[in-house]
Write a protein that holds these residues in place. Structure first.
Motif, PDB file in Angstrom:
ATOM      1  N   UNK A   1       0.839  -1.196   0.000  1.00 27.67           N
ATOM      2  CA  UNK A   1       0.000   0.000   0.000  1.00 27.67           C
ATOM      3  C   UNK A   1       0.875   1.248   0.000  1.00 27.67           C
ATOM      4  N   UNK A   2       0.392   2.285  -0.678  1.00 26.93           N
ATOM      5  CA  UNK A   2       1.133   3.524  -0.844  1.00 26.93           C
ATOM      6  C   UNK A   2       0.309   4.706  -0.370  1.00 26.93           C
ATOM      7  N   UNK A   3       0.992   5.692   0.203  1.00 28.81           N
ATOM      8  CA  UNK A   3       0.366   6.944   0.590  1.00 28.81           C
ATOM      9  C   UNK A   3       0.536   7.938  -0.550  1.00 28.81           C
ATOM     10  N   UNK A   4      -0.303   8.942  -0.597  1.00 24.25           N
ATOM     11  CA  UNK A   4      -0.194   9.966  -1.633  1.00 24.25           C
ATOM     12  C   UNK A   4      -1.267  11.018  -1.455  1.00 24.25           C
ATOM     13  N   UNK A   5      -1.270  11.989  -2.336  1.00 20.30           N
ATOM     14  CA  UNK A   5      -2.197  13.109  -2.287  1.00 20.30           C
ATOM     15  C   UNK A   5      -3.503  12.735  -2.985  1.00 20.30           C
ATOM     16  N   UNK A   6      -4.504  12.376  -2.202  1.00 18.00           N
ATOM     17  CA  UNK A   6      -5.783  11.936  -2.760  1.00 18.00           C
ATOM     18  C   UNK A   6      -6.551  13.045  -3.446  1.00 18.00           C
ATOM     19  N   UNK A   7      -6.188  14.297  -3.172  1.00 23.65           N
ATOM     20  CA  UNK A   7      -6.882  15.406  -3.840  1.00 23.65           C
ATOM     21  C   UNK A   7      -6.543  15.459  -5.329  1.00 23.65           C
ATOM     22  N   UNK A   8      -5.475  14.785  -5.749  1.00 22.91           N
ATOM     23  CA  UNK A   8      -5.106  14.734  -7.171  1.00 22.91           C
ATOM     24  C   UNK A   8      -5.962  13.746  -7.954  1.00 22.91           C
ATOM     25  N   UNK A   9      -6.712  12.909  -7.247  1.00 19.60           N
ATOM     26  CA  UNK A   9      -7.511  11.884  -7.908  1.00 19.60           C
ATOM     27  C   UNK A   9      -8.807  12.466  -8.456  1.00 19.60           C
ATOM     28  N   UNK A  10      -9.410  11.732  -9.374  1.00 15.87           N
ATOM     29  CA  UNK A  10     -10.690  12.170  -9.947  1.00 15.87           C
ATOM     30  C   UNK A  10     -11.765  12.202  -8.864  1.00 15.87           C
ATOM     31  N   UNK A  11     -12.817  12.940  -9.128  1.00 15.74           N
ATOM     32  CA  UNK A  11     -13.938  13.021  -8.196  1.00 15.74           C
ATOM     33  C   UNK A  11     -14.522  11.632  -7.946  1.00 15.74           C
ATOM     34  N   UNK A  12     -14.622  10.840  -8.997  1.00 15.87           N
ATOM     35  CA  UNK A  12     -15.154   9.478  -8.861  1.00 15.87           C
ATOM     36  C   UNK A  12     -14.299   8.674  -7.887  1.00 15.87           C
ATOM     37  N   UNK A  13     -12.974   8.724  -8.041  1.00 18.83           N
ATOM     38  CA  UNK A  13     -12.088   7.979  -7.143  1.00 18.83           C
ATOM     39  C   UNK A  13     -12.192   8.506  -5.717  1.00 18.83           C
ATOM     40  N   UNK A  14     -12.294   9.806  -5.557  1.00 14.27           N
ATOM     41  CA  UNK A  14     -12.438  10.374  -4.214  1.00 14.27           C
ATOM     42  C   UNK A  14     -13.734   9.897  -3.554  1.00 14.27           C
ATOM     43  N   UNK A  15     -14.787   9.759  -4.355  1.00 17.82           N
ATOM     44  CA  UNK A  15     -16.055   9.260  -3.826  1.00 17.82           C
ATOM     45  C   UNK A  15     -15.934   7.792  -3.413  1.00 17.82           C
ATOM     46  N   UNK A  16     -15.209   6.990  -4.205  1.00 18.78           N
ATOM     47  CA  UNK A  16     -14.969   5.588  -3.848  1.00 18.78           C
ATOM     48  C   UNK A  16     -14.230   5.516  -2.518  1.00 18.78           C
ATOM     49  N   UNK A  17     -13.209   6.361  -2.356  1.00 21.32           N
ATOM     50  CA  UNK A  17     -12.433   6.375  -1.118  1.00 21.32           C
ATOM     51  C   UNK A  17     -13.314   6.775   0.062  1.00 21.32           C
ATOM     52  N   UNK A  18     -14.175   7.774  -0.134  1.00 24.46           N
ATOM     53  CA  UNK A  18     -15.048   8.225   0.940  1.00 24.46           C
ATOM     54  C   UNK A  18     -16.045   7.134   1.322  1.00 24.46           C
ATOM     55  N   UNK A  19     -16.610   6.450   0.335  1.00 22.98           N
ATOM     56  CA  UNK A  19     -17.556   5.369   0.611  1.00 22.98           C
ATOM     57  C   UNK A  19     -16.862   4.234   1.364  1.00 22.98           C
ATOM     58  N   UNK A  20     -15.646   3.901   0.968  1.00 23.97           N
ATOM     59  CA  UNK A  20     -14.896   2.852   1.666  1.00 23.97           C
ATOM     60  C   UNK A  20     -14.663   3.232   3.120  1.00 23.97           C
ATOM     61  N   UNK A  21     -14.384   4.499   3.366  1.00 20.54           N
ATOM     62  CA  UNK A  21     -14.166   4.958   4.741  1.00 20.54           C
ATOM     63  C   UNK A  21     -15.456   4.876   5.554  1.00 20.54           C
ATOM     64  N   UNK A  22     -16.575   5.220   4.938  1.00 21.97           N
ATOM     65  CA  UNK A  22     -17.862   5.139   5.631  1.00 21.97           C
ATOM     66  C   UNK A  22     -18.167   3.688   6.001  1.00 21.97           C
ATOM     67  N   UNK A  23     -17.935   2.779   5.063  1.00 21.38           N
ATOM     68  CA  UNK A  23     -18.256   1.367   5.281  1.00 21.38           C
ATOM     69  C   UNK A  23     -17.298   0.713   6.280  1.00 21.38           C
ATOM     70  N   UNK A  24     -15.996   0.976   6.130  1.00 21.72           N
ATOM     71  CA  UNK A  24     -15.004   0.275   6.948  1.00 21.72           C
ATOM     72  C   UNK A  24     -14.536   1.061   8.170  1.00 21.72           C
ATOM     73  N   UNK A  25     -14.721   2.378   8.129  1.00 25.58           N
ATOM     74  CA  UNK A  25     -14.220   3.205   9.210  1.00 25.58           C
ATOM     75  C   UNK A  25     -12.740   3.527   9.082  1.00 25.58           C
ATOM     76  N   UNK A  26     -12.128   3.122   7.973  1.00 23.94           N
ATOM     77  CA  UNK A  26     -10.698   3.352   7.766  1.00 23.94           C
ATOM     78  C   UNK A  26     -10.463   3.949   6.380  1.00 23.94           C
TER      79      UNK A  26
END
Length: 119
Positions: free
Chosen positions: A32-57
């Motif tokens: 796994x890699x860290x990076x600037x998530x603000x550089x990602x597309x809106x769609x990818x940012x939404x996927x990341x946000x949904x994953x955080x809501x579901x998993x809490x991480x």
């Protein structure tokens, strides 16, 4: 460099890394890699946000999975059906090398550049 040895006793004939719900492998190593998530597309940012809501991480910025696939050729790169920020690299495939130790060494930085086209 990442080095490991693994031995699969069986593989999953019906697995297909291109299909959600069928993307299974008898063995996998995840980097796994860290990076600037603000550089990602809106769609990818939404996927990341949904994953955080579901998993809490938080999801990692990017991940590479080295996998033992059912039938994809070795060195195939498969993009996760869930997000383009997860790439699978096939390092073993099928039944041919079952029950014997397999040694692998990967240049993770080179693999990252190859699959994500970024430093």
């Amino acid at each position: 460099m990442l080095s490991w040895e693994w031995k699969a006793l069986s593989y999953i004939p019906g697995a297909d890394h291109k299909e959600p719900g069928k993307d299974d492998a008898p063995l996998r190593i995840i980097v796994a890699f860290d990076g600037d998530k603000t550089k990602l597309s809106l769609k990818e940012q939404m996927v990341f946000e949904m994953a955080k809501i579901v998993s809490g991480q938080d999801m990692p910025y990017a991940s590479i999975m080295y996998v033992w696939a059912a039938n994809s050729p070795v060195e195939t790169v498969i993009t996760s059906a869930r997000t383009s920020r997860i790439k699978m690299i096939v390092v073993n495939s099928g039944a041919a090398q079952l029950n014997s130790w397999q040694k692998h060494e990967r240049d993770v930085a080179a693999d990252y550049r190859r699959v994500f086209q970024e430093e």
